[in-house]
Design an enzyme around this catalytic site. Structure first.
Site, PDB file in Angstrom:
ATOM      1  N   HIS A   1       0.831  -1.203   0.000  1.00 55.12           N
ATOM      2  CA  HIS A   1       0.000   0.000   0.000  1.00 55.12           C
ATOM      3  C   HIS A   1       0.865   1.253   0.000  1.00 55.12           C
ATOM      4  O   HIS A   1       0.470   2.283  -0.521  1.00 55.12           O
ATOM      5  CB  HIS A   1      -0.932  -0.003   1.204  1.00 55.12           C
ATOM      6  CG  HIS A   1      -2.058  -0.954   1.023  1.00 55.12           C
ATOM      7  ND1 HIS A   1      -3.133  -0.673   0.215  1.00 55.12           N
ATOM      8  CD2 HIS A   1      -2.259  -2.197   1.492  1.00 55.12           C
ATOM      9  CE1 HIS A   1      -3.949  -1.687   0.208  1.00 55.12           C
ATOM     10  NE2 HIS A   1      -3.451  -2.634   0.986  1.00 55.12           N
TER      11      HIS A   1
ATOM     12  N   ASP B   1      -3.282  -1.785 -35.585  1.00 57.27           N
ATOM     13  CA  ASP B   1      -3.573  -2.980 -36.383  1.00 57.27           C
ATOM     14  C   ASP B   1      -4.536  -2.669 -37.512  1.00 57.27           C
ATOM     15  O   ASP B   1      -4.415  -3.229 -38.601  1.00 57.27           O
ATOM     16  CB  ASP B   1      -4.135  -4.094 -35.481  1.00 57.27           C
ATOM     17  CG  ASP B   1      -3.009  -4.834 -34.782  1.00 57.27           C
ATOM     18  OD1 ASP B   1      -2.000  -5.147 -35.447  1.00 57.27           O
ATOM     19  OD2 ASP B   1      -3.115  -5.073 -33.560  1.00 57.27           O
TER      20      ASP B   1
ATOM     21  N   GLU C   1     -10.209  -3.365 -34.668  1.00 52.99           N
ATOM     22  CA  GLU C   1      -8.873  -3.238 -35.247  1.00 52.99           C
ATOM     23  C   GLU C   1      -8.688  -4.128 -36.469  1.00 52.99           C
ATOM     24  O   GLU C   1      -7.573  -4.311 -36.945  1.00 52.99           O
ATOM     25  CB  GLU C   1      -7.787  -3.506 -34.189  1.00 52.99           C
ATOM     26  CG  GLU C   1      -7.927  -4.811 -33.434  1.00 52.99           C
ATOM     27  CD  GLU C   1      -6.874  -4.994 -32.353  1.00 52.99           C
ATOM     28  OE1 GLU C   1      -5.857  -4.295 -32.343  1.00 52.99           O
ATOM     29  OE2 GLU C   1      -7.072  -5.886 -31.502  1.00 52.99           O
TER      30      GLU C   1
ATOM     31  N   CYS D   1      -7.770   3.859 -29.190  1.00 53.81           N
ATOM     32  CA  CYS D   1      -6.635   3.604 -28.295  1.00 53.81           C
ATOM     33  C   CYS D   1      -5.356   3.301 -29.067  1.00 53.81           C
ATOM     34  O   CYS D   1      -4.313   3.099 -28.479  1.00 53.81           O
ATOM     35  CB  CYS D   1      -6.954   2.489 -27.306  1.00 53.81           C
ATOM     36  SG  CYS D   1      -7.253   0.908 -28.079  1.00 53.81           S
TER      37      CYS D   1
HETATM   38  C1  PEP Z   1      -3.831  -1.249 -31.930  1.00 55.14           C
HETATM   39  O1  PEP Z   1      -3.718  -2.235 -32.656  1.00 55.14           O
HETATM   40  O2  PEP Z   1      -4.056  -0.103 -32.352  1.00 55.14           O
HETATM   41  C2  PEP Z   1      -3.705  -1.392 -30.470  1.00 55.14           C
HETATM   42  C3  PEP Z   1      -4.001  -0.402 -29.654  1.00 55.14           C
HETATM   43  O3  PEP Z   1      -3.231  -2.563 -29.975  1.00 55.14           O
HETATM   44  P1  PEP Z   1      -1.707  -3.026 -30.045  1.00 55.14           P
HETATM   45  O4  PEP Z   1      -0.883  -1.850 -30.521  1.00 55.14           O
HETATM   46  O5  PEP Z   1      -1.353  -3.483 -28.689  1.00 55.14           O
HETATM   47  O6  PEP Z   1      -1.775  -4.127 -31.037  1.00 55.14           O
HETATM   48 MG    MG Z   2      -3.792  -4.229 -31.848  1.00 52.96          MG
END
Ligand code: PEP
Ligand code: MG
Length: 547
Positions: free
Chosen positions: A188, A453, A429, A500
């Site tokens: 902690h 991806d 993706e 992301c």
């Molecule tokens: C992506 O493919 O955009 C992603 C966020 O995953 P990673 O880069 O881990 O494949």
């Molecule tokens: Mg990916």
């Protein structure tokens, strides 16, 4: 100059006087008492005072570091009121006619040993908590309970170990950093340090004597080093680094706490991507609204064996607790392709990026998938965890996932193991997922677009192959149209969509994403504030009109 290596709990540079923190070591003597009732009354009074102090610490921590991190002081109160602990003390005083101090110290040793010998890492760490509460009671019994660590100048605190109660009692304006000889990343204390955003090291084997105390020190939270009595070159280099960090921080100061809202009132969530719990400090420091992508495969990559349910549970729980109610999206295992892990013993593939990876492994090796899902569901009882599935291409896969999830929930229910109700979403993706995103949207709670991806599969360009850089166009209209299409389909079904992949952090596209109605951007922690700046300066309707 002497240099010591430790494990970094939080990044940053601290330069200042080192102060060795010495605990008020309790010298406990065994004394015969005749009036055992009076002795027990002394214990009860000390316990009541300790409970009061713990309540005060809880309130202080609640205010400074949030509910989840303050919870440890509630745990301490519960431990101090534990029947077994109290019965043991009362029994010793009554049957052996010993003083309260001796009974508390002996009970503490017994309980700490019992916790330390347990297999479970979490329970092992409770040994430190028993010592912490017992020392508090002993200090009160010996009339030596004035607040410790009253520092007069900002210092780097060096200690053998720091109990959570000691960490929170430190006057933060006076603490530049702390470095401990012992301590674990899971403790902690480490959680509190990250949340307080203090550069900190643990597991640093340095002597706690005059060769360190009072000397000038530099803590480098990036490399995990502490320099004692640094030479001029090191001092100059680290001072420069510290200034650079301070400049970055001044941007941070002005934008911290602000909402991510455009001039014409459009809001967007700005989350952080992480691969490790060590990144949590920078997530908080950069004021992320949550975690948009925790790449859980790094937990697998760092080990030489399949991480157990318990190992994973502890990590997910820690992230959820540290984020204190903010959304934490944990992506299930995305191993394969560029992320190879020996103990998975995967066969050689001609085309690994198009091969056996991510959800394809999880759906064909359900024992691995179930272990992770159990850990995730259990941890979801400790914060706002959301689960995200990678590399989806079809509705059929989502339905298969749901079957496994149902089986896991049923098992947990039958075992009486508590779990929460996490949101469940998928990564978009693959071009296939984009094209059926209208149907997928009806099956899940949210989308997050993995542009890394998605670009590789759409443009047929291996993301690992630098020879193809000249052909790689991250702003290719095909990609931008796909993002717009996914957002539209998500909104039609009433769910939200984030990005992301790395493109989410591309500041030349922030306005475009706002115009498309993207609901969330998850980026590396350092990109959050610069993107917030753009959001705050944008009028989306004007931008659209001027296109
Ligand atoms: C992506 O493919 O955009 C992603 C966020 O995953 P990673 O880069 O881990 O494949
Ligand atoms: Mg990916």
């Amino acid at each position: 100059m002497k240099v010591y290596d430790g494990k970094s709990v939080f990044q940053g540079v601290a330069i200042g006087k080192i102060s060795v923190y010495k605990k008020g070591e309790q010298q406990v003597k065994r004394i015969k008492v005749t009036d055992t009732d009076a002795e027990l009354a002394r214990y009860e009074a000390a316990k009541a005072k300790a409970l009061e102090q713990l309540q005060g610490l809880y309130d202080k921590a609640l205010h400074e570091v949030g509910e989840a991190n303050a919870a440890i002081f509630e745990v301490h109160q519960m431990m101090l009121e534990d029947d077994d602990y109290n019965d043991s003390i009362a029994n010793m005083v009554r049957t052996q006619g010993v003083n309260a101090e001796y009974a508390v110290a002996s009970t503490c040793d017994n309980f700490a040993q019992m916790f330390a010998s347990m297999d479970d890492d979490y329970m092992k760490e409770r040994a430190a908590d028993v010592k912490d509460i017992s020392e508090r009671v002993l200090s009160i019994l010996s009339g030596n309970d004035s607040a410790s660590a009253m520092m007069t100048e900002p210092s780097i605190i060096v200690a053998d170990d720091l109990a959570p109660s000691e960490t929170v009692q430190l006057n933060k304006d006076m603490v530049l950093s702390f470095v401990t000889v012992h301590g674990s990343l899971n403790s902690h204390t480490a959680i509190l340090a990250r949340t307080m955003a203090i550069p900190a090291l643990i597991g640093t084997p340095l002597p706690l004597d005059d060769t360190v105390d009072g000397k000038l020190g530099i803590v480098d939270g990036t490399s995990g080093k502490i320099y004692v009595d640094p030479d001029e070159e090191t001092l100059n280099r680290m001072t420069k680094r510290q200034q650079e960090e301070a400049e970055k921080k001044s941007l941070l100061q002005t934008l911290k706490g602000k909402e991510n809202i455009t001039l014409d009132g459009k809001k967007i969530m700005l989350y952080a991507n992480i691969g490790n719990i060590k990144d949590l400090g920078t997530v908080i420091q950069n004021d992320a609204g949550g975690i948009g992508l925790f790449r859980s495969e790094f937990i697998y990559l760092e080990k030489d064996h399949y991480p157990t349910e318990e190992e994973q549970f502890q990590i997910y729980k820690q992230v959820a607790e540290t984020m204190a109610g903010k959304r934490v999206i944990i992506r299930t295992l995305d191993i394969g392709a560029d992320k190879q892990c020996d103990y998975f013993e995967m066969e050689h593939e001609e085309n690994p990026a198009l091969g056996y990876r991510a959800i394809r492994i999880c759906l064909t090796r359900p024992e691995i998938f179930k272990t992770q899902l159990r850990a995730l569901f259990r941890a979801s009882a400790f914060g706002k965890i959301a689960i995200m599935y990678p590399m989806i291409t079809s509705v059929k896969e989502v339905k298969q996932i749901k079957e496994v999830v149902d089986a896991v929930k049923k098992e947990l229910t039958e075992q009486g193991t508590p779990y929460g109700d996490p949101e469940q979403g998928i990564m978009i993706e693959t071009p296939a997922a984009v094209m059926v995103s209208d149907e997928l949207a009806k099956e899940v709670d949210f989308f997050s677009i993995g542009t890394n991806d998605l670009t590789q599969y759409t443009l047929a360009i291996d993301r690992q192959n630098t020879k193809l850089d000249a052909f790689y166009d991250s702003h290719h209209p095909a990609i931008l149209r796909m993002i717009a299409m996914v957002v539209e389909n998500a909104h039609k079904a009433g769910i939200w969509t984030g990005i992301c992949g790395e493109l989410g952090a591309d500041q030349t596209l922030t306005r475009e994403f706002l115009a498309m109605g993207v609901d969330e951007l998850s980026v590396s922690p350092g990109s959050i504030l610069p993107i917030r700046k753009i959001i705050l300066e944008t009028n989306v309707e004007e931008y659209k009109a001027g296109k």
